[in-house]
Design an enzyme around this catalytic site. Sequence first.
Site, PDB file in Angstrom:
ATOM      1  N   ASP A   5      -2.312   0.928   7.232  1.00  0.00           N
ATOM      2  CA  ASP A   5      -1.541   0.765   5.998  1.00  0.00           C
ATOM      3  C   ASP A   5      -1.084  -0.689   5.866  1.00  0.00           C
ATOM      4  OD1 ASP A   5      -1.520   3.532   4.992  1.00  0.00           O
ATOM      5  OD2 ASP A   5      -0.407   3.931   6.831  1.00  0.00           O
ATOM      6  N   ASP A  33       0.885  -1.164   0.000  1.00  0.00           N
ATOM      7  CA  ASP A  33       0.000   0.000   0.000  1.00  0.00           C
ATOM      8  C   ASP A  33       0.924   1.215   0.000  1.00  0.00           C
ATOM      9  OD1 ASP A  33      -2.152   1.767   0.258  1.00  0.00           O
ATOM     10  OD2 ASP A  33      -2.189   1.580   2.437  1.00  0.00           O
ATOM     11  N   GLU A  54      -1.140  -1.546  -4.733  1.00  0.00           N
ATOM     12  CA  GLU A  54      -2.359  -0.757  -4.891  1.00  0.00           C
ATOM     13  C   GLU A  54      -2.003   0.522  -5.628  1.00  0.00           C
ATOM     14  OE1 GLU A  54      -5.718  -0.513  -1.845  1.00  0.00           O
ATOM     15  OE2 GLU A  54      -4.657   1.388  -1.587  1.00  0.00           O
TER      16      GLU A  54
END
Length: 183
Positions: free
Chosen positions: A142, A7, A70
């Site tokens: 996260d 992420d 992502e």
Amino acid sequence: MIVLGIDPGTRTAGFGVVETSGRGGRTERALDYGSIDLPADLDHTLRLQRIYERIIELVDQHHPDEVAVEVPFLGHNVQSMRKLVRVEATVMLAAMHRQIPVAQYAPAEVKKSVTGKGRATKDQVWFMIRALLGTTDDRGRDASDALAVALAHARRTQAGPAASGGAPKDWAAFIKANPGRVR
């Protein structure tokens, strides 16, 4: 299958390593997860270097089969968006440096894969990650988002193109997936 999920972030980048095994990935477990925390006063280029080095360390430690990242969502601040894209590129470069395939996922696709809702909150994602992977300690949202990215990729990869709604990558894959349709 072992997947390293990322992420990306300019101050905090989450990472999660998920292993799936068995037919269809029936066993799913978190091997490692956390975040790469970067000082606010550190120059952006040095942050990118630290992210690169940490991704290399994680790859060398866990030997993932693939890396899933992502992709940054479209924001209003162009400068912030540019920095996030650089982080994403840095992660991809580190994986490619170790010759590991990279996949990219939109946040809504990851959330839907894990929670069933494309607009799930970070807390809903964390709740489902705890339930699915049995993680008990909270290492930040996260980190849970990165585990979700890894899990979404592992599930999609093991389900195959037909289950994920995607087309086969090439004719050989199509023929293998559709033996009755070829004369």
